[in-house]
Write an enzyme that holds these catalytic residues in place. Sequence first.
Site, short mmCIF file in Angstrom:
data_model
loop_
_atom_site.label_atom_id
_atom_site.label_comp_id
_atom_site.label_asym_id
_atom_site.label_seq_id
_atom_site.Cartn_x
_atom_site.Cartn_y
_atom_site.Cartn_z
N SER A 66 -4.95 7.14 1.36
CA SER A 66 -5.79 8.36 1.32
C SER A 66 -5.47 9.23 2.52
O SER A 66 -5.60 10.46 2.48
CB SER A 66 -7.27 7.98 1.33
OG SER A 66 -7.54 7.11 0.26
N GLN A 82 -16.84 1.05 10.18
CA GLN A 82 -15.46 0.60 10.39
C GLN A 82 -14.61 1.66 11.07
O GLN A 82 -13.40 1.49 11.21
CB GLN A 82 -14.84 0.11 9.08
CG GLN A 82 -14.55 1.18 8.03
CD GLN A 82 -14.10 0.56 6.71
OE1 GLN A 82 -14.89 -0.02 5.98
NE2 GLN A 82 -12.81 0.67 6.41
N VAL A 105 1.35 0.10 -3.62
CA VAL A 105 1.97 1.12 -4.48
C VAL A 105 2.58 2.18 -3.56
O VAL A 105 1.96 2.61 -2.59
CB VAL A 105 0.92 1.76 -5.43
CG1 VAL A 105 1.56 2.85 -6.28
CG2 VAL A 105 0.29 0.69 -6.31
N GLY A 132 -2.63 3.80 -5.82
CA GLY A 132 -2.85 2.46 -5.27
C GLY A 132 -4.21 1.91 -5.71
O GLY A 132 -4.33 0.75 -6.11
N HIS A 133 -5.24 2.76 -5.63
CA HIS A 133 -6.57 2.32 -6.08
C HIS A 133 -6.56 2.04 -7.58
O HIS A 133 -7.17 1.09 -8.06
CB HIS A 133 -7.62 3.40 -5.80
CG HIS A 133 -7.84 3.70 -4.35
ND1 HIS A 133 -7.44 4.88 -3.76
CD2 HIS A 133 -8.43 2.97 -3.36
CE1 HIS A 133 -7.78 4.86 -2.49
NE2 HIS A 133 -8.38 3.72 -2.21
O1 PAF Z 1 -9.89 -0.71 2.09
C1 PAF Z 1 -10.87 0.07 2.08
O2 PAF Z 1 -10.88 1.11 1.41
C2 PAF Z 1 -12.09 -0.27 2.91
O3 PAF Z 1 -11.76 -0.89 4.10
C3 PAF Z 1 -13.13 -1.12 2.13
C4 PAF Z 1 -12.57 -2.48 1.74
C5 PAF Z 1 -13.57 -0.38 0.87
C6 PAF Z 1 -14.37 -1.36 3.00
O4 PAF Z 1 -14.96 -0.18 3.39
#
Ligand code: PAF
Length: 288
Positions: free
Chosen positions: A186, A61, A176, A36-37
């Site tokens: 992840s 977060q 994906v 996906g990344h």
């Molecule tokens: O989607 C993510 O992996 C995270 O929320 C992000 C956008 C990198 C912010 O930490």
Amino acid sequence: MKIINSIDQMRALCRAARTNEQRLGFVPTMGALHAGHLALVRAARAQCPATAVSIFVNPTQFGPNEDFAKYPRTLEGDQKMIEAEGISLLFVPTVEEMYPPGAATFVNVEGLNDKLCGRSRPGHFRGVATVVAKLFHIVEPDVAYFGQKDAAQVAVIRKMVRDLAFPLEIVVIPTVRETDGLAMSSRNAYLNPSERKQALVLYRALCRVQTLADQGERAARQLIEAAKNVFRDEPAVRLDYVEIVNQETLEPVNDVSQGALVAVAAFVGSTRLIDNIVLLGTGHTRIA
Ligand code: PAF
């Protein structure tokens, strides 16, 4: 490829990459990279002459009882993957670099930060908006890439970009999926083999909604009930929410004729997973 840890150095290298009017693409991540990344990185590479990636597991977060400490950190493998994609700007700051002692400034996207995952994870979107704003200030990208899987995050970031006049474009790349439909995440790494099977209930519920919408069901209440019924058949999985909302405002909709986001979150064991589809207003639907 050199890993860049300092904000000043990253900013200088990104500015240098943008000289000669080159567009700079940016893919912010928390690492533990998967396909996906890579889809985000490839889109950035295809659309921008220069691309920067960040890896930062952002503490603000995560809630106090969430998985910040155990979140997978796989820097060596991530670095190889990034390098293989031809990326030379990889920013991996420390927590102290991003949040110096006494840091007390946060970005709150009011009206959105308590919707969907923001309701079950108080403070989550405040942390996301804050770190993304800071990363945007450091990298100064022309285009930033995010995954559709985090649809509420996309809504929050789009609104922040508009409200704070960040001079950049947001590009959203479709989710994906594994071959059996599970959205790549992840956090899938936490699942044991039986949880991995149970996790498919999220995709099954969304497919059920899609089928009913394709057959002409327009009432959000009916579609939500159908999704909940799919979850009832997998009692080991604890549904957090299934909601049908406007993609931009994240406000619930009653009728999906104009299109809508169908979002689910559920606990598979102790792992919280999310997924979504977008119902198109034309009467057609697609898995996003
Ligand atoms: O989607 C993510 O992996 C995270 O929320 C992000 C956008 C990198 C912010 O930490």
